[in-house]
Motif scaffolding. Structure first.
Motif, short mmCIF file in Angstrom:
data_model
loop_
_atom_site.label_atom_id
_atom_site.label_comp_id
_atom_site.label_asym_id
_atom_site.label_seq_id
_atom_site.Cartn_x
_atom_site.Cartn_y
_atom_site.Cartn_z
N LEU A 111 -15.60 -3.71 0.15
CA LEU A 111 -14.99 -4.00 1.45
C LEU A 111 -13.77 -3.11 1.68
N SER A 112 -13.68 -2.58 2.88
CA SER A 112 -12.61 -1.64 3.21
C SER A 112 -11.70 -2.21 4.29
N SER A 113 -10.50 -1.64 4.41
CA SER A 113 -9.61 -2.00 5.51
C SER A 113 -9.56 -0.91 6.58
N ALA A 145 0.78 -1.24 0.00
CA ALA A 145 0.00 0.00 0.00
C ALA A 145 0.80 1.28 0.00
N GLY A 146 0.17 2.34 -0.40
CA GLY A 146 0.80 3.66 -0.39
C GLY A 146 0.27 4.51 0.74
N MET A 147 0.39 5.83 0.60
CA MET A 147 -0.09 6.69 1.69
C MET A 147 -1.12 7.69 1.18
N HIS A 148 -2.25 7.16 0.80
CA HIS A 148 -3.36 8.02 0.42
C HIS A 148 -4.39 7.81 1.52
N THR A 149 -5.58 8.32 1.37
CA THR A 149 -6.55 8.17 2.47
C THR A 149 -6.08 8.99 3.66
N THR A 150 -6.98 9.23 4.60
CA THR A 150 -6.59 10.08 5.72
C THR A 150 -7.39 9.69 6.95
N GLY A 191 -3.36 3.68 4.74
CA GLY A 191 -2.33 2.69 4.44
C GLY A 191 -2.86 1.45 3.75
N GLY A 192 -4.04 1.56 3.11
CA GLY A 192 -4.56 0.41 2.36
C GLY A 192 -4.67 -0.81 3.24
N SER A 193 -4.17 -1.92 2.73
CA SER A 193 -4.32 -3.18 3.47
C SER A 193 -3.50 -3.19 4.75
N ASP A 219 -12.15 -0.29 -7.00
CA ASP A 219 -11.03 -1.24 -6.96
C ASP A 219 -10.98 -2.01 -5.64
N ASP A 220 -11.71 -1.55 -4.64
CA ASP A 220 -11.73 -2.29 -3.37
C ASP A 220 -12.66 -3.50 -3.45
N PHE A 221 -13.44 -3.59 -4.52
CA PHE A 221 -14.19 -4.84 -4.73
C PHE A 221 -13.21 -5.90 -5.20
O1 DON Z 1 -10.99 1.32 2.04
C1 DON Z 1 -9.86 0.88 1.88
O2 DON Z 1 -9.42 -0.08 2.46
C2 DON Z 1 -8.92 1.59 0.91
N1 DON Z 1 -9.71 2.30 -0.09
C3 DON Z 1 -8.04 2.50 1.68
C4 DON Z 1 -7.02 3.14 0.76
C5 DON Z 1 -5.84 3.65 1.48
O3 DON Z 1 -5.71 3.60 2.68
C6 DON Z 1 -4.79 4.21 0.60
N2 DON Z 1 -3.64 4.55 1.41
N3 DON Z 1 -2.59 4.11 1.35
#
Ligand code: DON
Length: 573
Positions: free
Chosen positions: A454-456, A380-385, A475-477, A425-427
């Protein structure tokens, strides 16, 4: 709290205590659903990913708002100043606790699939995934949830008007803010995508398509207009009328499938948070359609059968990794949108189930993920907050919000100022095919019309008789494993600052590998973990942007810390 049916003497005593607290300026004890009573905070705190957003929350608190008003102000300000991570075109989860009656809820403002979405919409005729189809272009965007959350939060939980709560964000969008290094890096990284869309490029790139200099003032007049319409009309101002028409026209012009009906039908859903126990601590976390709470509580249940302090540090990390492996496996197999799939949640979170999982863990040896029956999986990268808020009355908010990848799709339908997510893309676009975060899924997370992916995201409260932590991160997954490590750190007595700094390691079942930040494992631990059979992969970068507030019930001390990996700000007022 002593109620109306208490004996008279008790009520008199209670009244006297209230009076004393009122005189010394300390709020009265509150009784919570599970009977834990403690004093209310005497200080408010906000931790968010960027100072201007924390300050927007502070402004609203100073104007008489509560944590829920501040949550609207912070989210809306983040949409303006951290547009790479979240915004009106995205969604997320708001975990709330109201101090006056202990009411706990999770606002599910997750994006949902358009009504015309279908299971195989990202596959070609041969059934093969079409490259990037679920992350780029209008077809990748789900129907946003964040604007609906703004109105819901302000109307049902806040003290101020939606209009007042949106004022700081509208100002920031209209007057602009100086470009800072992290956002500049995100723009540089995604320049190619931003260049594709003239309305986006106009805002975030120079006239000749370059990356603007640090300090360049970024103004977003269309976004300011959209926020003003929401301020005047509520969520309807986004989901119906001119903005909705512009969004749908823009999406459809780009090959997307949104309809006006999809937007008009969007609703935030209040869901019961998941609640678990770990060595006397009460953990409150996100419920599906986030997998965060299930995986966090499952991992903690598995670990609760070990006295982690008895083990040397390598074995302790090994056990945490084995718990992550098992919890992420269950995520992949069972979880999805609760309005669409039946999930064995009671089983997944039961101590007996965890005991079964624990019995397959050896203290001296890694278990290959292949030996756990399951499915097939990159990081994962660092998007989302994420932001955390505690107000002076003790109301609390943990919110993780997102447009999925940096700037979502990067597409901004003309005249809206709204960057659209790529949360589709989370599907699981096809069973066993990993998404951008290397996560695999099964039928439970397949695409269906109007379903939430589904989200993490794992906004959480961790409460012990001694104190409280409000925690979350992007942090995605990796999100859930970071919150798991943060929870263990807090229960080990670490401060908010130590928790956000703490180095991180991660296992997500597939790929069967332990990822770790370069300072997370010592040479000795690396050697021992390898000897146990773990495959290790050092990460070239730092992950997460954790925002933590802690509150010590005995002393009333409130701390707020923002991850040094980002450039956020934790404020205590
Ligand atoms: O809902 C989720 O799990 C993802 N869309 C979260 C994406 C995310 O944290 C991107 N950051 N690295």
């Amino acid at each position: 709290m002593i109620g109306r049916h208490a004996p008279r003497a008790a009520r008199l005593f209670s009244a006297a205590v209230w009076l004393i607290f009122a005189i010394v300026g300390w709020a009265p004890p509150a009784a919570y659903a599970d009977g834990v009573a403690h004093a209310a905070a005497h200080k408010a705190a906000i931790a968010s990913a960027y100072p201007l957003a924390s300050q927007a929350g502070q402004e609203v608190l100073a104007a008489g708002g509560n944590a829920f008003d501040a949550a609207v102000a912070v989210s809306a300000a983040l949409a303006v100043v951290e547009p790479s991570s979240s915004g009106l075109g995205g969604g997320g989860f708001y975990l709330l606790q109201r101090q006056s009656d202990g009411y706990e809820t999770m606002l599910d403002a997750r994006e949902k699939a358009p009504g015309a979405a279908s299971r195989d919409m990202y596959l070609d005729k041969a059934g093969k995934p079409v490259e990037d189809a679920s992350i780029s272009g209008s077809l990748a965007s789900a129907i946003p949830g964040e604007p609906a959350a703004f109105e819901y939060l302000a109307r049902k939980f806040g003290k101020l008007s939606l209009k007042r709560n949106l004022e700081p964000a509208i100002r920031l969008a209209r007057e602009g803010f100086p470009l800072y290094a992290r956002l500049q890096t995100a723009i540089r990284y995604k320049r190619g995508i931003l260049l594709r869309w003239p309305d986006t490029a106009k805002i975030f790139l120079t006239a000749d398509g370059g990356v603007p200099d640090l300090g360049t003032v970024i103004k977003q007049p269309d976004l300011a207009n959209t926020l003003e319409i929401i301020a005047d009309q509520g969520a309807k101002g986004f989901y119906e009328g001119r903005v909705a028409s512009d969004l749908v026209a823009g999406v459809r012009a780009g090959g997307g499938i949104w309809t006006l009906r999809d937007l008009a039908a969007y609703r935030v859903i209040e869901r019961k948070p998941l609640i678990g126990r770990y060595h006397g601590a009460r953990i409150v976390s996100a419920s599906p359609p986030s997998s965060g709470g299930v995986a966090l509580l499952d991992a903690l249940n598995i670990l609760s059968g070990f006295d982690l302090h008895r083990f040397d540090s390598a074995t302790r990390k090994h056990l945490v990794i084995e718990a992550m492996r098992r919890a992420y496996r269950d995520r992949a197999i069972y979880l999805g949108d609760p309005d669409f799939v039946k999930m064995p949640l009671a089983q997944l979170m039961s101590p007996d189930y965890a005991a079964g999982q624990r019995s397959s863990i050896r203290t001296d040896k890694a278990m290959p993920s292949d030996l756990l029956p399951g499915i097939e999986s990159a990081p994962a990268g660092m998007h989302t907050t994420h932001f955390s808020i505690l107000d002076a009355a003790g109301n609390r908010v943990a919110a993780t919000i997102s447009v999925n990848l940096f700037f979502g799709t990067g597409y901004m339908p003309p005249k809206t100022g709204v960057l659209l997510n790529n949360t589709m893309d989370d599907f699981s676009t096809k069973p066993g095919v990993p998404n951008e975060f290397g996560l695999v899924g099964a039928a439970a997370n397949s695409i269906e019309p109007n379903k939430r992916s589904l989200s993490s995201m794992t906004p959480s409260f961790v409460e012990t008789p001694k104190g409280l932590m409000i925690i979350g991160t992007p942090g995605g997954s990796y999100i859930t494993s970071m919150v798991l490590l943060g929870t263990l750190d807090y229960l080990d007595g670490m401060s908010a600052d130590q928790i956000v700094r703490s180095p991180r390691y991660h296992h997500q079942y597939l790929p069967d590998v332990v990822d770790y930040e370069s300072d997370a494992l010592t040479d000795g631990e690396i050697a021992e973990l390898k000897a146990m059979g773990h495959r290790l992969r050092v990460s070239g970068r730092k992950w997460g942007n954790m925002q933590v507030i802690t509150w010590d019930f005995a002393t009333g001390k409130v701390d707020s810390a923002s991850d040094p990996r980002g450039d956020g700000e934790g404020l205590v007022y």
